[in-house]
Write a protein that holds these residues in place. Structure first.
Motif, short mmCIF file in Angstrom:
data_model
loop_
_atom_site.label_atom_id
_atom_site.label_comp_id
_atom_site.label_asym_id
_atom_site.label_seq_id
_atom_site.Cartn_x
_atom_site.Cartn_y
_atom_site.Cartn_z
N GLU A 1 0.84 -1.19 0.00
CA GLU A 1 0.00 0.00 0.00
C GLU A 1 0.88 1.25 0.00
OE1 GLU A 1 -3.76 1.97 2.42
OE2 GLU A 1 -2.46 0.52 3.43
N VAL A 2 0.57 2.17 -0.90
CA VAL A 2 1.28 3.44 -0.97
C VAL A 2 0.25 4.56 -0.92
CG1 VAL A 2 2.76 4.94 -2.36
CG2 VAL A 2 3.19 2.47 -2.29
N ASP B 1 8.64 12.42 -5.58
CA ASP B 1 9.76 11.50 -5.75
C ASP B 1 9.73 10.40 -4.69
OD1 ASP B 1 10.58 12.99 -7.89
OD2 ASP B 1 12.07 14.14 -6.78
N ASP B 2 9.28 10.74 -3.47
CA ASP B 2 9.17 9.72 -2.42
C ASP B 2 8.10 8.69 -2.78
OD1 ASP B 2 11.12 10.96 -0.99
OD2 ASP B 2 9.81 11.71 0.60
N ILE C 1 6.63 3.12 -4.72
CA ILE C 1 6.00 2.21 -5.69
C ILE C 1 7.06 1.33 -6.34
CG2 ILE C 1 4.70 2.09 -7.85
CD1 ILE C 1 3.30 4.69 -7.04
N ARG C 2 8.19 1.89 -6.68
CA ARG C 2 9.26 1.09 -7.29
C ARG C 2 9.80 0.06 -6.32
NH1 ARG C 2 12.47 6.06 -10.34
NH2 ARG C 2 11.05 6.25 -12.13
N ARG D 1 3.31 0.97 -14.34
CA ARG D 1 4.39 0.03 -14.61
C ARG D 1 4.53 -1.05 -13.55
NH1 ARG D 1 8.47 4.99 -16.23
NH2 ARG D 1 7.69 5.29 -18.35
N PHE D 2 3.76 -0.96 -12.48
CA PHE D 2 3.84 -1.98 -11.43
C PHE D 2 3.48 -3.34 -12.02
CE2 PHE D 2 2.09 -4.61 -8.06
CZ PHE D 2 3.04 -4.50 -7.06
N ASP D 3 4.27 -4.35 -11.74
CA ASP D 3 4.07 -5.68 -12.30
C ASP D 3 3.10 -6.47 -11.43
OD1 ASP D 3 4.24 -7.99 -13.76
OD2 ASP D 3 6.19 -8.59 -12.96
#
Length: 335
Positions: free
Chosen positions: A71-72, A95-96, A101-102, A136-138
């Motif tokens: 969770e973000v 950026d945080d 997420i990355r 782009r999250f897989d």
């Protein structure tokens, strides 16, 4: 959700870590020292055991994660980190959020992403950065609007597979605004005048100390229109809607139920219902959610506290006179 074998493995790691720590503490503080040290040995052993158990717990959590959904949170205004202006402590810098997420995407345990949104919007490009990271999250991605998912927040949500909201959520505001403070009247009263030293006809378009010409207004409006068309395209593609239907919203915000009726939201539901949906997507009985937090050092955490105090005292006054922006004081916001 983590199975019973993983839970058992974590407990074994913690237990072994605690036993090793206690044995080492006993050896160091009870068996080897003199009689004086032995009086304090039991206390020292207990302390070492507690520390050992905590360290082993962290190790076990890393080796055998007990979550399968990351969770973000996107909360408050969407903006870059400070950017030289008065800091806004109520939001998380873009950026945080992208980094979180990355990190979730790189985490083998995180099979799905839950993006919690409570934001009125913000800057255009930072909003698109977060949307791209989510896109782009897989794995499955579900956006969940709590109080407000407007403008830049909705731009972000358009990059997720599904969007859930509450009945009382405010959703939408698919539009872009550019603003400037016209301070020419104030400058006249103070005896100030604007002296132009610039190369390029539109270099100082939007500067607040001079009146805008019609050409400058048309130029800046063209930038806003370009951002708006991009916003419409993002929503139309991500939500599988007709672009004209998106434009017909005219940047309105809608309560959750109405937003669902016109296709801006997939379903209404509570957090538990969102988790149930994620379980369906992952093909499991239930899911465990782990909230990813920004990775900040002690110095940065202290700076954040100081900035919060400074913001409380100075933001209101500074915002009146702040003449910085995306184009000479002319600010562009997805709002």
């Amino acid at each position: 959700m983590a199975d019973d074998s993983s839970r058992l493995a974590r407990r074994v790691v913690v237990l072994v870590g605690a036993i090793v720590a206690v044995a080492l503490g006993w050896l160091l503080f009870v068996e080897l020292p003199t009689d004086l040290a032995e009086l304090l040995g039991v206390v020292a052993v207990l302390l070492v055991g507690v520390v050992g158990a905590r360290v082993a717990g962290r190790v076990a959590r890393g080796l055998f994660p007990d979550y399968d959904v990351a969770e973000v949170a996107v909360e408050g205004p969407i903006t870059r980190r400070d950017g030289g202006r008065v800091p806004t402590p109520t939001g998380t810098p873009t950026d945080d959020i992208v980094e979180q997420i990355r990190r979730a995407d790189d985490d083998d345990a995180a099979e799905a992403l839950l993006l919690r949104l409570n934001t009125p919007g913000g800057e255009v490009v930072p909003s698109d950065d977060i949307r791209l990271a989510a896109e782009r999250f897989d794995g499955p991605t579900v956006a969940y609007a709590t109080d407000v998912c407007a403008s830049g927040g909705y731009w972000i949500a358009s990059g997720c597979d599904e969007l859930y909201a509450r009945e009382g959520s405010l959703v939408g505001s698919i539009g872009v605004i550019g603003s400037r403070v016209n301070a020419t009247g104030l400058a006249d009263k103070l005896g100030l005048s604007y002296e132009r030293l610039a190369a390029g006809e539109y270099k100082d378009a939007g500067v607040s100390l001079k009146e805008m010409t019609e050409d400058e207004r048309e130029y800046l409006q063209g930038i806003i229109d370009g951002y708006y068309e991009t916003f419409v395209d993002r929503v139309a593609e991500g939500r599988e809607m007709d672009a004209e239907s998106v434009r017909e919203t005219e940047a309105r915000v809608y309560l959750g139920d109405r937003a669902r009726e016109i296709g801006l939201v997939d379903e209404l539901g509570t957090r538990e219902e969102v988790k149930a949906r994620l379980a369906d997507r992952l093909g499991v009985e239930s899911v465990t959610v782990e909230e990813f937090q920004p990775q900040r050092g002690l110095r940065e955490r202290l700076q954040t506290g100081v900035r919060s105090v400074a913001y409380s005292f100075g933001a209101g006054v500074a915002s009146v006179f702040d003449d910085e922006g995306d184009a000479n004081g002319f600010r562009f916001r997805a709002r």
